[in-house]
Design a protein around this motif. Sequence first.
Motif, PDB file in Angstrom:
ATOM      1  N   THR A 159      -4.641  -0.532   0.459  1.00  0.00           N
ATOM      2  CA  THR A 159      -4.097  -1.846   0.108  1.00  0.00           C
ATOM      3  C   THR A 159      -2.795  -1.691  -0.667  1.00  0.00           C
ATOM      4  O   THR A 159      -1.818  -2.408  -0.418  1.00  0.00           O
ATOM      5  N   VAL A 160      -2.760  -0.748  -1.604  1.00  0.00           N
ATOM      6  CA  VAL A 160      -1.541  -0.514  -2.387  1.00  0.00           C
ATOM      7  C   VAL A 160      -0.393  -0.081  -1.479  1.00  0.00           C
ATOM      8  O   VAL A 160       0.716  -0.615  -1.545  1.00  0.00           O
ATOM      9  N   VAL A 161      -0.657   0.895  -0.624  1.00  0.00           N
ATOM     10  CA  VAL A 161       0.402   1.432   0.229  1.00  0.00           C
ATOM     11  C   VAL A 161       0.872   0.371   1.222  1.00  0.00           C
ATOM     12  O   VAL A 161       2.084   0.208   1.442  1.00  0.00           O
ATOM     13  N   LYS A 162      -0.075  -0.352   1.832  1.00  0.00           N
ATOM     14  CA  LYS A 162       0.308  -1.412   2.774  1.00  0.00           C
ATOM     15  C   LYS A 162       1.118  -2.494   2.075  1.00  0.00           C
ATOM     16  O   LYS A 162       2.085  -3.040   2.645  1.00  0.00           O
ATOM     17  N   PHE A 163       0.767  -2.813   0.841  1.00  0.00           N
ATOM     18  CA  PHE A 163       1.528  -3.804   0.075  1.00  0.00           C
ATOM     19  C   PHE A 163       2.977  -3.354  -0.091  1.00  0.00           C
ATOM     20  O   PHE A 163       3.909  -4.134   0.125  1.00  0.00           O
ATOM     21  N   LEU A 164       3.171  -2.104  -0.471  1.00  0.00           N
ATOM     22  CA  LEU A 164       4.531  -1.591  -0.659  1.00  0.00           C
ATOM     23  C   LEU A 164       5.317  -1.627   0.652  1.00  0.00           C
ATOM     24  O   LEU A 164       6.493  -2.003   0.675  1.00  0.00           O
ATOM     25  N   GLN A 165       4.672  -1.250   1.739  1.00  0.00           N
ATOM     26  CA  GLN A 165       5.349  -1.286   3.028  1.00  0.00           C
ATOM     27  C   GLN A 165       5.741  -2.710   3.411  1.00  0.00           C
ATOM     28  O   GLN A 165       6.837  -2.954   3.925  1.00  0.00           O
ATOM     29  N   ASP A 166       4.859  -3.654   3.134  1.00  0.00           N
ATOM     30  CA  ASP A 166       5.158  -5.052   3.449  1.00  0.00           C
ATOM     31  C   ASP A 166       6.318  -5.589   2.612  1.00  0.00           C
ATOM     32  O   ASP A 166       7.021  -6.511   3.044  1.00  0.00           O
ATOM     33  N   LYS A 167       6.529  -5.027   1.438  1.00  0.00           N
ATOM     34  CA  LYS A 167       7.646  -5.433   0.577  1.00  0.00           C
ATOM     35  C   LYS A 167       8.949  -4.728   0.954  1.00  0.00           C
ATOM     36  O   LYS A 167       9.978  -4.947   0.314  1.00  0.00           O
ATOM     37  N   GLY A 168       8.895  -3.889   1.964  1.00  0.00           N
ATOM     38  CA  GLY A 168      10.114  -3.205   2.397  1.00  0.00           C
ATOM     39  C   GLY A 168      10.450  -1.959   1.608  1.00  0.00           C
ATOM     40  O   GLY A 168      11.575  -1.455   1.697  1.00  0.00           O
ATOM     41  N   VAL A 169       9.503  -1.448   0.839  1.00  0.00           N
ATOM     42  CA  VAL A 169       9.751  -0.227   0.064  1.00  0.00           C
ATOM     43  C   VAL A 169       9.845   0.949   1.027  1.00  0.00           C
ATOM     44  O   VAL A 169       8.944   1.176   1.842  1.00  0.00           O
ATOM     45  N   THR A 170      10.919   1.684   0.939  1.00  0.00           N
ATOM     46  CA  THR A 170      11.148   2.788   1.876  1.00  0.00           C
ATOM     47  C   THR A 170      10.902   4.158   1.264  1.00  0.00           C
ATOM     48  O   THR A 170      10.951   5.165   1.977  1.00  0.00           O
ATOM     49  N   CYS A 171      10.641   4.211  -0.027  1.00  0.00           N
ATOM     50  CA  CYS A 171      10.342   5.505  -0.638  1.00  0.00           C
ATOM     51  C   CYS A 171       9.692   5.280  -1.999  1.00  0.00           C
ATOM     52  O   CYS A 171       9.844   4.233  -2.627  1.00  0.00           O
ATOM     53  N   GLY A 172       8.956   6.281  -2.419  1.00  0.00           N
ATOM     54  CA  GLY A 172       8.395   6.302  -3.760  1.00  0.00           C
ATOM     55  C   GLY A 172       8.422   7.726  -4.269  1.00  0.00           C
ATOM     56  O   GLY A 172       8.372   8.686  -3.486  1.00  0.00           O
ATOM     57  N   PHE A 173       8.531   7.899  -5.577  1.00  0.00           N
ATOM     58  CA  PHE A 173       8.612   9.216  -6.193  1.00  0.00           C
ATOM     59  C   PHE A 173       7.320   9.464  -6.961  1.00  0.00           C
ATOM     60  O   PHE A 173       6.800   8.550  -7.617  1.00  0.00           O
ATOM     61  N   GLY A 174       6.803  10.679  -6.924  1.00  0.00           N
ATOM     62  CA  GLY A 174       5.566  10.894  -7.653  1.00  0.00           C
ATOM     63  C   GLY A 174       5.057  12.311  -7.611  1.00  0.00           C
ATOM     64  O   GLY A 174       5.702  13.234  -7.098  1.00  0.00           O
ATOM     65  N   TYR A 175       3.826  12.449  -8.169  1.00  0.00           N
ATOM     66  CA  TYR A 175       3.175  13.748  -8.289  1.00  0.00           C
ATOM     67  C   TYR A 175       1.669  13.488  -8.244  1.00  0.00           C
ATOM     68  O   TYR A 175       1.157  12.658  -8.999  1.00  0.00           O
ATOM     69  N   PRO A 176       0.937  14.192  -7.358  1.00  0.00           N
ATOM     70  CA  PRO A 176      -0.491  13.866  -7.198  1.00  0.00           C
ATOM     71  C   PRO A 176      -1.375  14.479  -8.270  1.00  0.00           C
ATOM     72  O   PRO A 176      -0.945  15.290  -9.091  1.00  0.00           O
ATOM     73  N   GLY A 177      -2.649  14.084  -8.232  1.00  0.00           N
ATOM     74  CA  GLY A 177      -3.669  14.603  -9.139  1.00  0.00           C
ATOM     75  C   GLY A 177      -5.018  14.069  -8.710  1.00  0.00           C
ATOM     76  O   GLY A 177      -5.110  13.162  -7.853  1.00  0.00           O
ATOM     77  N   GLY A 178      -6.081  14.574  -9.307  1.00  0.00           N
ATOM     78  CA  GLY A 178      -7.432  14.251  -8.879  1.00  0.00           C
ATOM     79  C   GLY A 178      -7.737  12.765  -8.697  1.00  0.00           C
ATOM     80  O   GLY A 178      -8.148  12.333  -7.615  1.00  0.00           O
ATOM     81  N   PRO A 179      -7.555  11.936  -9.746  1.00  0.00           N
ATOM     82  CA  PRO A 179      -7.909  10.520  -9.613  1.00  0.00           C
ATOM     83  C   PRO A 179      -7.092   9.737  -8.584  1.00  0.00           C
ATOM     84  O   PRO A 179      -7.479   8.621  -8.224  1.00  0.00           O
ATOM     85  N   VAL A 180      -5.979  10.279  -8.125  1.00  0.00           N
ATOM     86  CA  VAL A 180      -5.179   9.550  -7.135  1.00  0.00           C
ATOM     87  C   VAL A 180      -5.186  10.241  -5.771  1.00  0.00           C
ATOM     88  O   VAL A 180      -4.369   9.907  -4.903  1.00  0.00           O
ATOM     89  N   LEU A 181      -6.120  11.163  -5.556  1.00  0.00           N
ATOM     90  CA  LEU A 181      -6.167  11.829  -4.255  1.00  0.00           C
ATOM     91  C   LEU A 181      -6.419  10.831  -3.125  1.00  0.00           C
ATOM     92  O   LEU A 181      -5.853  10.964  -2.032  1.00  0.00           O
ATOM     93  N   VAL A 182      -7.241   9.846  -3.370  1.00  0.00           N
ATOM     94  CA  VAL A 182      -7.488   8.848  -2.326  1.00  0.00           C
ATOM     95  C   VAL A 182      -6.218   8.029  -2.051  1.00  0.00           C
ATOM     96  O   VAL A 182      -5.950   7.630  -0.911  1.00  0.00           O
ATOM     97  N   LEU A 183      -5.403   7.815  -3.079  1.00  0.00           N
ATOM     98  CA  LEU A 183      -4.120   7.132  -2.883  1.00  0.00           C
ATOM     99  C   LEU A 183      -3.186   8.006  -2.045  1.00  0.00           C
ATOM    100  O   LEU A 183      -2.492   7.506  -1.138  1.00  0.00           O
ATOM    101  N   TYR A 184      -3.184   9.292  -2.306  1.00  0.00           N
ATOM    102  CA  TYR A 184      -2.322  10.189  -1.531  1.00  0.00           C
ATOM    103  C   TYR A 184      -2.834  10.366  -0.097  1.00  0.00           C
ATOM    104  O   TYR A 184      -2.052  10.623   0.832  1.00  0.00           O
ATOM    105  N   GLU A 185      -4.145  10.204   0.101  1.00  0.00           N
ATOM    106  CA  GLU A 185      -4.668  10.183   1.472  1.00  0.00           C
ATOM    107  C   GLU A 185      -4.141   8.960   2.225  1.00  0.00           C
ATOM    108  O   GLU A 185      -3.766   9.050   3.394  1.00  0.00           O
ATOM    109  N   ALA A 186      -4.082   7.823   1.534  1.00  0.00           N
ATOM    110  CA  ALA A 186      -3.529   6.606   2.161  1.00  0.00           C
ATOM    111  C   ALA A 186      -2.039   6.779   2.445  1.00  0.00           C
ATOM    112  O   ALA A 186      -1.534   6.326   3.483  1.00  0.00           O
TER     113      ALA A 186
END
Length: 569
Positions: A6-33
């Motif tokens: 839902t988070v990633v689809k929301f960003l795509q719908d807003k026209g976001v073309t890139c994001g900067f970051g660094y992964p970790g355990g609690p956000v692995l499911v976010l990085y899978e999306a």
Amino acid sequence: MNGAETVVKFLQDKGVTCGFGYPGGPVLVLYEAIYKLKFNHILTRHEQGAVHAAEGYAKATGKPGVVFATSGPGATNLVTGLADAKLDSVPLLAITGAVARDDTGSDAFQEADITCVTEPVTKYNYFIMDESELLPALEEAWEMTTSDRPGPVLINIPKDILATSIPADHNATNKVRRHRPQPPESETQIPAVLEALSQSEKPLMLVGGGCNISPSAPAALKGIVDAIGLPCATTLMGKGTLAADQRHYLGHIGMHGTVQSNHALAECDLLLIVGSRLSDRVVALPDDMRAAVRTIIHVDIDGSEVGKRIRPDIPIEADAGKFLSGLLDAVTNNGWRAPEVWQSWRDMLEDLTIRFNRLITKRLAATDPLRASFIIDRASHLFAGQDPLVVTDVGQHQMFAAQYFKIESPNSFLTSGGLGTMGFGLPAAIGGSYGCPERPTVLVAGDGGLQMTIQELGLLAALDLPVFIMIMDNSTLGMVRQWQTLFFDEHYSQSMLGNNPDFVKIAEAYDITGKNIHTVEEFDAAVSDFQANPRPYLTRIYVETFENVFPMIPAGKGPGDLIMPGFEA
């Protein structure tokens, strides 16, 4: 979809073309999306690098920068960048992971109360504890990053919500509607502004970062200066709103501003402030400024900033572009003319400008070792006409760049103004260049600040961006050393960098071209190489250790106390 999708689809719908970051355990499911939905994620080498890169992207493009981090130390590593973005009004959306809801408050592994930690340094933040809140919070946060005065907004999402199914029928438009009384329309106050200008003899317009942020402001500003010959100065964050050779432009103002701009600030009888919060580096003695017999008009989109440091005679809460456009229309449509008495004021300021420019030109000469001021001025000439994106770190080199590098367009001078964050420069240059890859990016950095985020050379190499790095290597923390020279009896306590690394070898280890620079000929050749093949390029420029930045107003002093050796007012 689950919460992460839902988070990633929301960003795509807003026209976001890139994001900067660094992964970790609690956000692995976010990085899978991120992987499944093919979202363009840029992996930095540290979370602080990610948030400064997002800042650089946002400052250069005007679009919100997006940054991701995991819970605990990942999220806390964003704090400096969020504080930097808040002070400089940068639109950022930070998305952090958190421990599961059932573990919240139990001191679980990598748990930190990032909501409380970041409350003072964000425009707003959210801690999502119910999956039904996710989409409404995303919608409201997105709007909040750019509405009114832009700023950073953080959304903290527990990892179980990221993995929980989010019903598609959740109505994201059911966000909280925050009631904010609307200020009076700025058009209604323009007649009072024109009347005050008519009564003035020595007016000055002071332009801040709000005029870079508001898209319509620079053109309207130029129109006003051209139409009525109103002397104008900018703050550090306002650089680029007017061309360096614009008539009646006095340069930037404040602690290391020009002689003519600071003299105008001290002597004006009307001060029109547009899009500036009047930090202490612009006006160190607000009571003295208010005590003088002058009319003060303060225009800012953030009503809490209007009158915070100096009580204005005419307070106006408005977007800088809207106000300036309205003022230009009123001047043009009504045939308003500047009082004749302004001419003697303009003549005097022009004389100061000519004499100041003559003095600094004499100081710009090739020496051994090179001076930072000279080599930055040289870079300005070599990149002239290419509309470079000029990025700085923080310190002496930052002030030299503000003084000597001519900025050719709005939003093209990227620097850490309010917070003064060392380490900002390299990741911000990467983010800015990523947003504007068709333009050359010139990073002016110090040997101290660059080492705070030097690992981002790995990201620069990976992205292969046209960034030309100028390290001013004076083997000292230059601004600290300057103050110790002038005010602390030359006691150089912990300001000398006696064992700098071989920056060129570090660059080469990342497969980035690097050159040591001792002469102007070597520098010219390096710039020529970069321009022929615009890829990452690092120069280590050996510069004089004890060069000082002048002009300078000592801390806690006013413009009348300005120090400029060799200049007689």
